[in-house]
Scaffold this active site. Sequence first.
Site, PDB file in Angstrom:
ATOM      1  N   ASP A  89       0.826  -1.211   0.000  1.00 13.43           N
ATOM      2  CA  ASP A  89       0.000   0.000   0.000  1.00 13.43           C
ATOM      3  C   ASP A  89       0.856   1.255   0.000  1.00 13.43           C
ATOM      4  O   ASP A  89       1.652   1.475   0.911  1.00 13.43           O
ATOM      5  CB  ASP A  89      -0.915  -0.008   1.221  1.00 13.43           C
ATOM      6  CG  ASP A  89      -1.836   1.203   1.242  1.00 13.43           C
ATOM      7  OD1 ASP A  89      -2.282   1.614   0.164  1.00 13.43           O
ATOM      8  OD2 ASP A  89      -2.090   1.728   2.330  1.00 13.43           O
ATOM      9  N   ASP A 115      -2.463   6.676  -5.486  1.00 16.79           N
ATOM     10  CA  ASP A 115      -2.707   5.736  -4.390  1.00 16.79           C
ATOM     11  C   ASP A 115      -3.040   4.346  -4.907  1.00 16.79           C
ATOM     12  O   ASP A 115      -4.064   4.147  -5.562  1.00 16.79           O
ATOM     13  CB  ASP A 115      -3.856   6.260  -3.522  1.00 16.79           C
ATOM     14  CG  ASP A 115      -4.196   5.333  -2.369  1.00 16.79           C
ATOM     15  OD1 ASP A 115      -3.266   4.744  -1.793  1.00 16.79           O
ATOM     16  OD2 ASP A 115      -5.385   5.207  -2.055  1.00 16.79           O
TER      17      ASP A 115
END
Length: 407
Positions: free
Chosen positions: A103, A281
């Site tokens: 992530d 992201d």
Amino acid sequence: MQLRKIVPSISLSYLLTLPGLAFLSLPASALPHPQTASSAAALKLAVRINSYGIKNIVAADRARIHALRAGGSSSVNATNVGMLYIADIGVGSPATYHTLLLDTGSSNTWIGGTKSYEQTITSHDTGNQFYAAYGGHSYVTGKEYTDTITLNSDLIIHNQSIGIVSETSGTSGLDGILGLGPVDLTQGTVNNIYEVATVIDNLYTQKTIRSEVLGMFFAPASSDDSGGELTFGGYDPFKITGRINYVLITSTSPTNRYWGIDQSITYGDTDILSETAGIVDSGTTFILIATDAFEKYRSATGATVDESTGLLKISSVQYNQLSSLYFTIGEVTYELTRDGQIWPRLLNSVINGTTDGMYLVVGDSGTHSGSGLDFTNGYCFHFYSVYDTTHSRVGFATTEYTYAMTN
């Protein structure tokens, strides 16, 4: 070619399982093709569709962004993420392997969600407590240990801070996270420590990589090269065409705590979002834009909101009339073609869509522009990306799949 150039998008046909490939870690300071670094690295890497029963992925994306905007960690958990970037990561010596979510929107590394931590001779209990909140009442808490992390035989990290969780909420099915975001996001997550060195920080300080740079690539499922890779310490020149184009991290808060950039968006000849701040992201599936920009896009495309998916849906006639969507980042403009704006139709069942439905990958962030986080370029903004901690910048490049026009 002029410095300001148009970069078309790749086809959005996505891969359910991406085997890792061998690649070269290269320093990102020399462009477009720097000297080969001293080490090579290969990391088993996959993108998987979440199988935990998401009914509305765009709503899950929106909840994640609301958490980011509030200044907390991202809402990464197995029930709120549509696309899962995962890798098998070794912990300890001898290593026990954990399947971790990768992530770029969070920075702590933790394990123990589904598989117990096995202590070895390299394990050290620091005596500190670990806690990370992920928005939407999701959190993990437990003890901080330091231990050896093995990404592969060439990428071994010693004394890496790891959260060993003893209590979780909202993370069902998730064994852990390998945090790839900026170190600022670790502030306040471990008591008695201001911030925690990330895996990229430690790879650099331990002189395993030449610079604090991460390159990320995924190929479309329709290609012969159905692979994905993370390059630690640089980027893979064999996966890009042309040069990496960099922009500095934005100065706008709270976006500047993440991999935040300034960007404007145009649909055809219509400006829909003036230059503003947002993030890149990996934990967000779609491209989310501010509500006022989304309404301009919806009106221009003639699309309607589909109740089942939460996405915009268009007809075959509207598809044929769809213009390109342009993202201007710095002095370079990146193009999402007509097919680039369509969710891969072979994956319609994943988003609760109909087999022949056409759904746009641009969603509503739920907040008007001016919030400090007005867009999110998620999984569907599918260019090669480079995250450069050393120079506080993000880079993008085209790949050999950029000009694919099928979906």
